[in-house]
Scaffold this motif. Sequence first.
Motif, mmCIF file in Angstrom:
data_model
loop_
_atom_site.group_PDB
_atom_site.id
_atom_site.type_symbol
_atom_site.label_atom_id
_atom_site.label_comp_id
_atom_site.label_asym_id
_atom_site.label_seq_id
_atom_site.Cartn_x
_atom_site.Cartn_y
_atom_site.Cartn_z
ATOM 1 N N ASN A 17 0.896 -1.324 -0.084
ATOM 2 C CA ASN A 17 0.133 -0.269 0.141
ATOM 3 C C ASN A 17 1.035 1.436 -0.146
ATOM 4 O O ASN A 17 1.993 1.253 0.915
ATOM 5 N N HIS A 18 0.674 2.557 -0.785
ATOM 6 C CA HIS A 18 1.207 3.627 -1.056
ATOM 7 C C HIS A 18 0.638 3.895 -1.697
ATOM 8 O O HIS A 18 -0.359 4.206 -2.282
ATOM 9 N N TYR A 19 1.173 5.452 -2.299
ATOM 10 C CA TYR A 19 0.140 6.809 -2.634
ATOM 11 C C TYR A 19 0.411 7.084 -4.012
ATOM 12 O O TYR A 19 1.831 7.423 -3.831
ATOM 13 N N HIS A 20 -0.466 8.242 -4.314
ATOM 14 C CA HIS A 20 0.404 8.253 -6.089
ATOM 15 C C HIS A 20 0.732 10.168 -6.232
ATOM 16 O O HIS A 20 -1.075 9.898 -4.635
ATOM 17 N N ASP A 80 5.175 7.112 -7.845
ATOM 18 C CA ASP A 80 4.780 6.475 -5.611
ATOM 19 C C ASP A 80 5.416 8.003 -5.251
ATOM 20 O O ASP A 80 6.197 9.436 -5.719
ATOM 21 N N GLU A 131 2.666 4.592 5.247
ATOM 22 C CA GLU A 131 1.060 4.266 5.070
ATOM 23 C C GLU A 131 0.604 5.241 6.277
ATOM 24 O O GLU A 131 1.246 4.892 8.047
ATOM 25 N N TYR A 163 -9.189 2.623 0.294
ATOM 26 C CA TYR A 163 -8.530 4.508 -0.435
ATOM 27 C C TYR A 163 -7.342 4.554 -1.423
ATOM 28 O O TYR A 163 -6.978 3.521 -0.956
ATOM 29 N N ASP A 164 -7.671 5.267 -1.773
ATOM 30 C CA ASP A 164 -6.403 5.494 -2.947
ATOM 31 C C ASP A 164 -6.309 7.029 -2.329
ATOM 32 O O ASP A 164 -7.555 8.074 -2.058
ATOM 33 N N ILE A 165 -5.080 7.032 -1.975
ATOM 34 C CA ILE A 165 -4.759 9.010 -2.255
ATOM 35 C C ILE A 165 -3.566 8.900 -2.875
ATOM 36 O O ILE A 165 -3.141 8.390 -3.598
ATOM 37 N N PHE A 166 -4.852 9.752 -3.455
ATOM 38 C CA PHE A 166 -3.690 10.758 -5.024
ATOM 39 C C PHE A 166 -3.762 11.821 -4.726
ATOM 40 O O PHE A 166 -4.779 12.954 -4.150
ATOM 41 N N PHE A 167 -2.165 12.317 -5.533
ATOM 42 C CA PHE A 167 -2.145 13.403 -4.947
ATOM 43 C C PHE A 167 -1.246 14.605 -6.323
ATOM 44 O O PHE A 167 -1.458 13.588 -7.405
#
Length: 131
Positions: free
Chosen positions: A75-78, A89, A94, A113-117
Amino acid sequence: MERRNTIQKDLVLKTVQGLKRHLTAEEVYEFIKKDHPTIGKGTVYRNLGILAEEGAIRKVEVPDGPDRFDFTLKNHYHVECIRCGEVFDVDMDEVTDLNERIHDTHGMQFLNYDIFFKGICPVCRAKETEE
């Protein structure tokens, strides 16, 4: 039902893992087609779906853009560059208790959930300073 591994599926997996980018299905197809011109687009797209379903790669749903396929399984964010659309990435730990911290006022059962910046990548920033 167990799915068998095929040459095409292996090609798709090796492409996503080898290029180490967040590729669209079209990019995977175009890359494979260079060395394997007879491969069908449907075959590539179908195998991307199967590999994501099996957990061998991660499907990243990009808001307002094509899905991307990621070689990193944890799990990681983008972050998406708002200029070129490239997806990267985000280097951060997390937030493990995020689901517990949600204040639910709608009766929802939160599953994932997906966190997208959004941002501007170094290449696009350099282009802006050149202009």
